[in-house]
Design an enzyme around this catalytic site. Structure first.
Site, short mmCIF file in Angstrom:
data_model
loop_
_atom_site.label_atom_id
_atom_site.label_comp_id
_atom_site.label_asym_id
_atom_site.label_seq_id
_atom_site.Cartn_x
_atom_site.Cartn_y
_atom_site.Cartn_z
N PRO A 93 -7.15 16.36 9.72
CA PRO A 93 -6.47 17.64 9.93
C PRO A 93 -4.95 17.48 9.95
O PRO A 93 -4.44 16.49 10.47
CB PRO A 93 -7.00 18.13 11.29
CG PRO A 93 -7.68 16.97 11.91
CD PRO A 93 -8.02 15.98 10.83
N GLY A 97 -1.77 15.29 15.06
CA GLY A 97 -1.61 14.01 15.77
C GLY A 97 -2.47 12.89 15.24
O GLY A 97 -2.54 11.83 15.86
N LEU A 98 -3.13 13.09 14.09
CA LEU A 98 -4.02 12.05 13.57
C LEU A 98 -3.42 11.31 12.36
O LEU A 98 -4.12 10.59 11.66
CB LEU A 98 -5.40 12.63 13.21
CG LEU A 98 -6.19 13.22 14.39
CD1 LEU A 98 -7.57 13.69 13.93
CD2 LEU A 98 -6.36 12.20 15.52
N GLY A 99 -2.13 11.50 12.12
CA GLY A 99 -1.45 10.71 11.10
C GLY A 99 -1.73 11.14 9.67
O GLY A 99 -1.65 10.31 8.75
N ALA A 102 1.19 10.36 7.01
CA ALA A 102 1.35 8.94 6.69
C ALA A 102 0.17 8.43 5.86
O ALA A 102 0.34 7.63 4.94
CB ALA A 102 1.48 8.13 7.98
N ALA A 103 -1.03 8.92 6.16
CA ALA A 103 -2.23 8.47 5.42
C ALA A 103 -2.17 8.96 3.97
O ALA A 103 -2.50 8.21 3.04
CB ALA A 103 -3.49 8.97 6.11
N ASP A 144 3.14 5.43 12.74
CA ASP A 144 2.06 6.05 11.94
C ASP A 144 1.85 5.30 10.62
O ASP A 144 0.73 4.91 10.29
CB ASP A 144 2.39 7.51 11.60
CG ASP A 144 2.11 8.45 12.76
OD1 ASP A 144 1.98 7.97 13.90
OD2 ASP A 144 2.00 9.67 12.52
O1 PMV Z 1 2.80 12.35 13.77
P1 PMV Z 1 2.03 12.37 15.06
O2 PMV Z 1 1.83 13.70 15.63
O3 PMV Z 1 0.80 11.56 14.98
O4 PMV Z 1 2.99 11.65 16.17
C1 PMV Z 1 3.73 10.53 15.92
C2 PMV Z 1 4.13 9.85 17.19
C3 PMV Z 1 5.49 10.18 17.75
O5 PMV Z 1 5.78 9.13 18.68
C4 PMV Z 1 5.49 11.49 18.50
C5 PMV Z 1 6.59 10.22 16.69
C6 PMV Z 1 6.92 8.90 16.08
O6 PMV Z 1 7.58 8.89 15.03
O7 PMV Z 1 6.57 7.83 16.65
#
Ligand code: PMV
Length: 310
Positions: A93, A97-99, A102-103, A144
């Site tokens: 999703p 918060g599940l990356g 980046a994935a 991430d």
């Molecule tokens: O992108 P998210 O929502 O999985 O969060 C990343 C983690 C944070 O510490 C909030 C941001 C970061 O760049 O480390």
């Protein structure tokens, strides 16, 4: 045709504080993933994302189109690519918060380099995905892109000029229930708000970040020693620290409380917060079922279970 994937991730300890140089811990979550499919194109490069009903020539893509950005970064770092059809799908999703971002970047970078027969290391994939993260998020720590590119549990510290990355193993398997509030929350906004709070209250926020770092250190030791109750307790402490940083929400707090009442050893928001997912540590599969059921009844929008093997 080449098809590559990259997993989702959860942060067990230290989100936000990691942006300010404190240690954090993240693990990959292979139950969800981003997939890139690369095929030959005889005319020009096409970007296809069926989930977003997107199909366009790269020449027509907006400057911040995430697929185009990842392809351009490969071209800038290595050399120009021939025309190709790049299709991206993802079960991770978005903004939860599940990356997911980046994935998607890591899957594309792996895909196009494999398609070209250019061997690249995990470190290289991570570094290029970090360049994409910077375009989308401003000041990412790099955690991430590192965890999704290495596909391994990592202990991570972001320094100004380099990152310390240590892989580690759990002595006992750890099972997590992951539950979504269903609320989308862009990382950039939460990270920007924490920065404003930190600038307004540096002493208070530095102390919060320090404690998050200590919790992450203690968390790694507890995971490596198999002290599962302590891991849970530290996760719950980390959630309170994140509440104090203003990145929790009533929906996240509710799911965290429900998970603990239903027998989780500890629970916290994971990722940037404000919305997205909570993670709850459970003792075994039976507890995972009970906690999942309680979260479902409390209105969690999607729930799944992942295990960090020893
Ligand atoms: O992108 P998210 O929502 O999985 O969060 C990343 C983690 C944070 O510490 C909030 C941001 C970061 O760049 O480390």
């Amino acid at each position: 045709m080449i098809q590559t994937t990259a997993p989702g991730k959860i942060i067990l300890f230290g989100e936000h504080a990691v942006v300010y140089g404190r240690p954090a811990i993240a693990i990959p979550v292979s139950e969800v993933c981003a997939t890139a499919t690369i095929e030959v194109s005889d005319s020009q490069t096409f970007l296809i994302a069926p989930d977003l009903s997107m199909e366009m020539a790269m020449a027509e893509a907006e400057a911040d189109n995430p697929i185009a950005v990842a392809i351009r970064i490969v071209e800038t770092s290595i050399k120009e690519l021939p025309p190709m059809r790049v299709t991206v799908t993802s079960s991770i999703p978005i903004a939860s918060g599940l990356g997911s971002g980046a994935a998607i970047s890591a899957a594309i970078i792996r895909g196009v380099t494999q398609f070209m027969d250019w061997p690249v290391s995990n470190k290289f994939v991570s570094e290029l995905a970090f360049e994409v993260e910077k375009i989308h998020h401003g000041t990412p720590s790099g955690i991430d892109n590192t965890v999704v590119a290495y596909e391994s549990p990592i202990y991570f510290i972001h320094y100004e000029t380099y990152n310390e990355i240590k892989r580690f193993k759990a002595k006992r398997p750890l099972t997590f229930v992951i539950a979504d509030t269903g609320i989308k929350s862009p990382t950039k906004v939460a990270v920007g708000d924490v920065r404003k709070e930190w600038e307004a209250n540096p002493e208070m926020f530095n102390a919060l970040f320090d404690r998050c770092g200590q919790v992450a250190e203690a968390g790694r030791a507890a995971i490596q020693a198999g002290r599962i109750n302590e891991v849970g307790r530290l996760m719950s402490e980390n959630h309170i620290l994140l509440q104090t940083m203003t990145v929790s929400s009533p929906e996240l707090d509710n799911l965290v409380n429900i998970a603990v009442q239903a027998g989780a050893l500890g629970a916290k928001l994971s990722g940037a917060g404000r919305g997205g997912n909570i993670i709850a540590l459970v003792e075994d599969g039976e507890k995972a079922t009970a906690v999942s059921e309680a979260l479902r009844q409390a209105g969690a929008k999607s729930i799944f279970v992942t295990t960090l093997e020893k």
